[in-house]
Design an enzyme around this catalytic site. Structure first.
Site, PDB file in Angstrom:
ATOM      1  N   CYS A 236      15.709  -0.899  39.503  1.00 13.53           N
ATOM      2  CA  CYS A 236      16.578  -0.110  40.375  1.00 13.53           C
ATOM      3  C   CYS A 236      17.156  -0.990  41.485  1.00 13.53           C
ATOM      4  CB  CYS A 236      15.819   1.095  40.930  1.00 13.53           C
ATOM      5  SG  CYS A 236      16.917   2.414  41.527  1.00 13.53           S
TER       6      CYS A 236
ATOM      7  N   HIS B 262      13.191   4.069  36.048  1.00 12.94           N
ATOM      8  CA  HIS B 262      11.834   4.088  36.576  1.00 12.94           C
ATOM      9  C   HIS B 262      10.895   4.633  35.492  1.00 12.94           C
ATOM     10  CE1 HIS B 262      13.060   3.208  40.682  1.00 12.94           C
ATOM     11  NE2 HIS B 262      14.017   4.117  40.559  1.00 12.94           N
TER      12      HIS B 262
END
Length: 508
Positions: A352, A454
């Site tokens: 991310c 994630h």
């Protein structure tokens, strides 16, 4: 698992759940885990249980089935209830982006960005939405377990409070106050809470629990009596320390222990930056007993320590303020260390915000996360990022691809990020996921990659596929299997040391 549906009385009308609130004498006293353990215990008894936290502060968030985001602890508690996470379980989520400011998530969506001081003036407007969320949940279940925030004794924040006694009074919920004996001073913490509270607030507390006791619990019998004498509250039990709770997802990055530099070659170095987000990505790796993982906090106040351990892999995790953390990383000299690491044949993985840092440029034209409008990245991936106000919140399933584009492992995860990252096409994708709106990139040799996903390490097969790149193997099962086992054993632990029938009778 389907979304929860309303329960009905014999007349067909919806009936409201009973509620019970767990507050604490401070942060990290075990409120989240107590709610999760009680949720699993009562769920196993056949009750329909749901969790609720009116206000949370955490950069560790989860994506809900209804397309929003909530604190990670409430997602774990929903898992303990064998329910899907939904936005009503945590209607106000504060995500810090600076020392004195935060992004405010209201009922799952971005509401505003403001300073802590300004937030104190708008809290009064949020009790209505908080009660709406609570009331919707109350029509779907038998029991709601509510978690407070921080310390119940923070009377300086009592005006317009929605997190602790302000909510308890509004919902007329009985409160159990938890104190942590492991950190010391539990008698003073519990008695002191009673002393500083307004009488009407203190009357809402029906009892207290002493948590994290090491050794013989009978040795604290006199302490329990002392607390009861000074507070008038019932002592509801002592919960012995349960070590495996540290393996469950945490909300506070303080739970990540700093590990000092030492000689030798580490398997993995993880850089812990000031605004680290969604750090439970690391849990499945930390759970692998054969991996040597060094967690290194980087604050930028000094140059990097002279004895940085060599490693096979450096991981850059997520960040809530990417440009600020990238600046901190550069100030500490880690950008050059990472480039030299790759030049010497090492691996680097960006998750991310870490993915964005590995690219060429990061632009924040609307100052969503930072007062700085543009910064140069580390430059290991040919991608450019633009931070926008719109946030991607989606669940993702797909395949991990090797450097040749071949499928090497399936995964389940989620995306939660602002803005877009655009590859130039020189690099190949890391993931193939039809539902994904985000990008990923990896070098042809697979040694450097970045992704918005994630939870990439949560499944055994995906973890095995990725660890094989550095010559290591995964030995632990899927993260969900590990969490299920810990929650069941902790529920047994609470059944053995608390009178759960008595706690349930106190709910209303």
């Amino acid at each position: 698992m389907s979304a929860p549906t309303g329960k009905r009385s014999g007349s067909g009308r919806p009936t409201r759940a009973r509620g019970l609130m767990i507050q604490g004498t401070g942060s990290n006293v075990g409120k989240s885990s107590l709610v999760a353990g009680l949720a699993r215990a009562y769920t196993r008894r056949g009750l329909r249980v749901l969790p609720f936290k009116p206000q949370n502060m955490s950069n560790n968030a989860a994506v809900t089935f209804d397309g929003g985001e909530i604190g990670r602890a409430q997602a774990l508690q929903a898992f303990a209830c064998r329910a899907l996470p939904e936005t009503d379980m945590n209607p106000v989520l504060l995500k810090p982006t600076a020392e004195t400011g935060a992004q405010i998530i209201l009922q799952g969506k971005i509401w505003r960005q403001m300073s802590a001081r300004d937030y104190q003036h708008v809290k009064r407007d949020l009790l209505g939405p908080v009660m709406e969320s609570y009331n919707r949940l109350a029509e779907k279940c038998d029991l709601i377990l509510v978690e407070g925030a921080g310390a119940a004794s923070e009377v300086n924040l009592r005006a317009h409070d929605i997190a602790n006694m302000g909510f308890a009074r509004a919902a007329d919920l009985p409160v159990i106050l938890a104190g942590d004996i492991d950190r010391g001073g539990v008698i003073a913490n519990l008695v002191g809470t009673k002393i500083v509270m307004a009488p009407d607030d203190a009357a809402q507390i029906c009892g207290f629990i002493v948590n994290k006791m090491r050794g013989d619990t009978s040795l604290f019998a006199a302490g329990m009596a002392t607390i009861s004498h000074h507070t008038g509250w019932d002592g509801l039990g002592i919960v012995p320390y349960f070590p495996d709770l540290r393996r469950l997802p945490a909300e506070d990055s303080l739970s990540l222990e700093s590990i000092s530099h030492r000689a030798g070659v580490a398997d993995i170095i993880v850089l812990i930056l000031p605004h680290i987000a969604n750090f439970d990505d690391l849990d499945p790796l930390l759970d692998e007993p054969d991996l040597d993982i060094r967690l290194v906090r980087v604050d930028g106040s000094t140059q990097i320590a002279p004895h940085v351990p060599r490693s096979h892999l450096i991981i850059l995790p997520g960040s809530k303020s990417v440009i600020q953390d990238l600046t901190t990383l550069k100030r500490a000299g880690w950008d050059e260390i990472i480039r030299r690491h790759v030049a010497a044949g090492g691996h680097v993985w960006g998750l991310c915000g870490g993915y964005q840092m590995l690219g060429r440029t990061i632009c924040d034209p609307d100052h969503v996360e930072s007062p700085v409008a543009e910064a140069s990245g580390i430059g290991l991936l040919d991608v450019d990022t633009v931070i926008r106000r719109e946030k991607s919140l989606i669940a993702v399933q797909g395949d991990i691809l090797d450097g040749k584009g071949r499928k090497s492992g399936v995964f389940e995860g989620y995306e939660i990020h602002c803005g877009t990252t655009s590859p130039t096409g020189r690099h190949k994708k890391l993931i193939a996921a039809p539902a994904s709106s985000a990008s990923s990139a990896q070098t042809d040799d697979g040694r450097v990659f970045g992704t918005y996903v994630h939870g990439l390490f949560d499944t055994h097969v995906a973890r095995q596929s990725l660890l094989a790149r550095i010559g290591r193997a995964a030995t632990q099962p899927d993260k969900s299997v590990v969490m299920d086992d810990i929650l069941d054993r902790f529920a047994d632990h609470l059944e053995a040391h608390l009178n759960l029938d008595d706690l349930l009778r106190r709910a209303r």
